[in-house]
Scaffold this motif. Structure first.
Motif, PDB file in Angstrom:
ATOM      1  N   VAL A   1       3.732   0.146 -14.002  1.00 10.55           N
ATOM      2  CA  VAL A   1       3.431   1.064 -12.892  1.00 10.55           C
ATOM      3  C   VAL A   1       3.774   2.494 -13.308  1.00 10.55           C
ATOM      4  N   ALA A   2       4.928   2.681 -13.938  1.00 14.41           N
ATOM      5  CA  ALA A   2       5.342   4.018 -14.376  1.00 14.41           C
ATOM      6  C   ALA A   2       4.393   4.572 -15.438  1.00 14.41           C
ATOM      7  N   GLU A   3       3.969   3.719 -16.361  1.00 16.80           N
ATOM      8  CA  GLU A   3       3.027   4.167 -17.392  1.00 16.80           C
ATOM      9  C   GLU A   3       1.712   4.619 -16.755  1.00 16.80           C
ATOM     10  N   ASN A   4       1.199   3.837 -15.823  1.00 18.21           N
ATOM     11  CA  ASN A   4      -0.049   4.200 -15.143  1.00 18.21           C
ATOM     12  C   ASN A   4       0.108   5.494 -14.357  1.00 18.21           C
ATOM     13  N   ALA A   5       1.262   5.675 -13.714  1.00 19.62           N
ATOM     14  CA  ALA A   5       1.501   6.912 -12.954  1.00 19.62           C
ATOM     15  C   ALA A   5       1.566   8.119 -13.880  1.00 19.62           C
ATOM     16  N   ALA A   6       2.251   7.973 -15.007  1.00 20.98           N
ATOM     17  CA  ALA A   6       2.354   9.082 -15.955  1.00 20.98           C
ATOM     18  C   ALA A   6       0.964   9.464 -16.486  1.00 20.98           C
ATOM     19  N   LEU A   7       0.149   8.467 -16.757  1.00 21.47           N
ATOM     20  CA  LEU A   7      -1.218   8.737 -17.218  1.00 21.47           C
ATOM     21  C   LEU A   7      -2.051   9.388 -16.122  1.00 21.47           C
ATOM     22  N   ALA A   8      -1.978   8.871 -14.914  1.00 23.35           N
ATOM     23  CA  ALA A   8      -2.771   9.405 -13.804  1.00 23.35           C
ATOM     24  C   ALA A   8      -2.387  10.850 -13.479  1.00 23.35           C
ATOM     25  N   HIS A   9      -1.091  11.149 -13.588  1.00 18.67           N
ATOM     26  CA  HIS A   9      -0.610  12.499 -13.278  1.00 18.67           C
ATOM     27  C   HIS A   9      -0.611  13.413 -14.499  1.00 18.67           C
ATOM     28  N   GLN A  10      -1.040  12.869 -15.626  1.00 23.35           N
ATOM     29  CA  GLN A  10      -1.130  13.619 -16.873  1.00 23.35           C
ATOM     30  C   GLN A  10       0.168  14.345 -17.211  1.00 23.35           C
ATOM     31  N   THR A  11       1.276  13.627 -17.101  1.00 26.76           N
ATOM     32  CA  THR A  11       2.560  14.240 -17.448  1.00 26.76           C
ATOM     33  C   THR A  11       2.636  14.426 -18.959  1.00 26.76           C
ATOM     34  N   ASN A  12       3.365  15.446 -19.368  1.00 28.44           N
ATOM     35  CA  ASN A  12       3.498  15.712 -20.795  1.00 28.44           C
ATOM     36  C   ASN A  12       4.493  14.728 -21.430  1.00 28.44           C
ATOM     37  N   LEU A  13       4.602  14.775 -22.741  1.00 30.37           N
ATOM     38  CA  LEU A  13       5.435  13.831 -23.475  1.00 30.37           C
ATOM     39  C   LEU A  13       6.900  13.914 -23.055  1.00 30.37           C
ATOM     40  N   GLU A  14       7.431  15.114 -22.936  1.00 29.68           N
ATOM     41  CA  GLU A  14       8.838  15.277 -22.567  1.00 29.68           C
ATOM     42  C   GLU A  14       9.115  14.703 -21.172  1.00 29.68           C
ATOM     43  N   SER A  15       8.278  15.011 -20.218  1.00 29.61           N
ATOM     44  CA  SER A  15       8.472  14.511 -18.848  1.00 29.61           C
ATOM     45  C   SER A  15       8.346  12.993 -18.787  1.00 29.61           C
ATOM     46  N   THR A  16       7.384  12.458 -19.522  1.00 27.83           N
ATOM     47  CA  THR A  16       7.190  11.012 -19.532  1.00 27.83           C
ATOM     48  C   THR A  16       8.376  10.310 -20.180  1.00 27.83           C
ATOM     49  N   ALA A  17       8.885  10.860 -21.259  1.00 25.01           N
ATOM     50  CA  ALA A  17      10.056  10.273 -21.924  1.00 25.01           C
ATOM     51  C   ALA A  17      11.270  10.300 -20.997  1.00 25.01           C
ATOM     52  N   ARG A  18      11.442  11.389 -20.276  1.00 25.79           N
ATOM     53  CA  ARG A  18      12.557  11.488 -19.330  1.00 25.79           C
ATOM     54  C   ARG A  18      12.400  10.484 -18.197  1.00 25.79           C
ATOM     55  N   LEU A  19      11.163  10.329 -17.706  1.00 31.09           N
ATOM     56  CA  LEU A  19      10.903   9.353 -16.653  1.00 31.09           C
ATOM     57  C   LEU A  19      11.323   7.956 -17.099  1.00 31.09           C
ATOM     58  N   PHE A  20      10.862   7.537 -18.274  1.00 34.69           N
ATOM     59  CA  PHE A  20      11.178   6.186 -18.746  1.00 34.69           C
ATOM     60  C   PHE A  20      12.660   6.021 -19.063  1.00 34.69           C
ATOM     61  N   ALA A  21      13.303   7.062 -19.543  1.00 35.16           N
ATOM     62  CA  ALA A  21      14.741   6.984 -19.808  1.00 35.16           C
ATOM     63  C   ALA A  21      15.514   6.767 -18.510  1.00 35.16           C
ATOM     64  N   VAL A  22      15.207   7.547 -17.495  1.00 35.54           N
ATOM     65  CA  VAL A  22      15.918   7.422 -16.221  1.00 35.54           C
ATOM     66  C   VAL A  22      15.561   6.115 -15.522  1.00 35.54           C
ATOM     67  N   LEU A  23      14.293   5.745 -15.557  1.00 32.71           N
ATOM     68  CA  LEU A  23      13.860   4.493 -14.927  1.00 32.71           C
ATOM     69  C   LEU A  23      14.607   3.307 -15.529  1.00 32.71           C
ATOM     70  N   ASN A  24      14.631   3.223 -16.832  1.00 29.33           N
ATOM     71  CA  ASN A  24      15.243   2.064 -17.479  1.00 29.33           C
ATOM     72  C   ASN A  24      16.762   2.125 -17.493  1.00 29.33           C
ATOM     73  N   LEU A  25      17.345   3.315 -17.471  1.00 27.54           N
ATOM     74  CA  LEU A  25      18.793   3.425 -17.280  1.00 27.54           C
ATOM     75  C   LEU A  25      19.162   2.930 -15.887  1.00 27.54           C
ATOM     76  N   SER A  26      18.338   3.275 -14.916  1.00 28.86           N
ATOM     77  CA  SER A  26      18.559   2.788 -13.558  1.00 28.86           C
ATOM     78  C   SER A  26      18.462   1.262 -13.513  1.00 28.86           C
ATOM     79  N   PHE A  27      17.488   0.685 -14.224  1.00 22.07           N
ATOM     80  CA  PHE A  27      17.374  -0.780 -14.291  1.00 22.07           C
ATOM     81  C   PHE A  27      18.626  -1.391 -14.910  1.00 22.07           C
ATOM     82  N   ALA A  28      19.107  -0.795 -15.988  1.00 18.83           N
ATOM     83  CA  ALA A  28      20.296  -1.336 -16.670  1.00 18.83           C
ATOM     84  C   ALA A  28      21.522  -1.278 -15.763  1.00 18.83           C
ATOM     85  N   ASP A  29      21.738  -0.138 -15.127  1.00 16.06           N
ATOM     86  CA  ASP A  29      22.892  -0.008 -14.225  1.00 16.06           C
ATOM     87  C   ASP A  29      22.772  -0.957 -13.036  1.00 16.06           C
ATOM     88  N   ASN A  30      21.576  -1.100 -12.505  1.00 12.44           N
ATOM     89  CA  ASN A  30      21.371  -2.020 -11.387  1.00 12.44           C
ATOM     90  C   ASN A  30      21.581  -3.466 -11.794  1.00 12.44           C
TER      91      ASN A  30
END
Length: 183
Positions: free
Chosen positions: A17-46
């Motif tokens: 879902v996050a990958e599709n959103a990043a593609l649809a919103h045309q986020t740049n590489l830095e923003s996309t990398a930050r999104l996945f880092a925070v998303l998966n850190l949140s998964f790990a902590d949860n």
């Protein structure tokens, strides 16, 4: 169908879902990398938090509660030893629900990044070729969590507590990492 749609590993679904959103919103590489880092850190902590809670509270799953209801000392309950859920029951305690926790975290992170209202298409890992659409990340998270009740894996208590836990931990992670898309 909802019970079976969400049977796959929930963190994989949310990463798609996050990958599709990043593609649809045309986020740049830095923003996309930050999104996945925070998303998966949140998964790990949860994941750490919900397993701590599962083994602290040790609440039985619906399969045990239903099959062994007559063993709890309440003459008004009757067990059904033949009851079978729609999905294979995980070998860990029920509370809080993992799908609900991870989904709430994902919805919180993605909403922070893209706004909650978004056209979201989700493809099932468990039902190949099946796609569902939603109007918000919160709607996706709600259905994913409730699917585990429909499948006979969790109770409403597990779901509601998972939603709260996932949201709170994601908010904590977000407060320590700036993930907003560049303006």
């Amino acid at each position: 169908m909802v019970a079976k749609f969400w049977a796959g590993p929930i963190w994989n679904t949310w990463n798609e879902v996050a990958e599709n959103a990043a593609l649809a919103h045309q986020t740049n590489l830095e923003s996309t990398a930050r999104l996945f880092a925070v998303l998966n850190l949140s998964f790990a902590d949860n994941t750490i938090a919900f397993y701590d809670a599962k083994y602290h509270y040790q609440l039985w799953r619906p399969i045990t509660a239903i099959r062994e209801a007559n063993t709890v000392g309440n003459p008004l309950t009757i067990g059904d030893p033949t009851w079978t859920p729609l999905a294979i029951t995980a070998p860990d305690p029920s509370y809080p629900g993992a799908h609900s926790t991870i989904s709430a975290a994902a919805a919180t992170v993605l909403s922070d990044f893209f706004g909650n209202q978004d056209h979201v298409r989700v493809t099932s890992d468990a039902l190949p070729g099946t796609v569902r659409t939603f109007a918000s990340y919160t709607d996706v998270a709600t259905e994913a969590g409730l699917s585990r009740i429909f499948a006979g894996q969790h109770t409403r208590l597990d779901h509601d507590s998972g939603i709260e836990l996932g949201h709170n931990i994601a908010q904590f992670v977000l407060s320590h990492f700036s993930v907003s898309a560049p303006k």
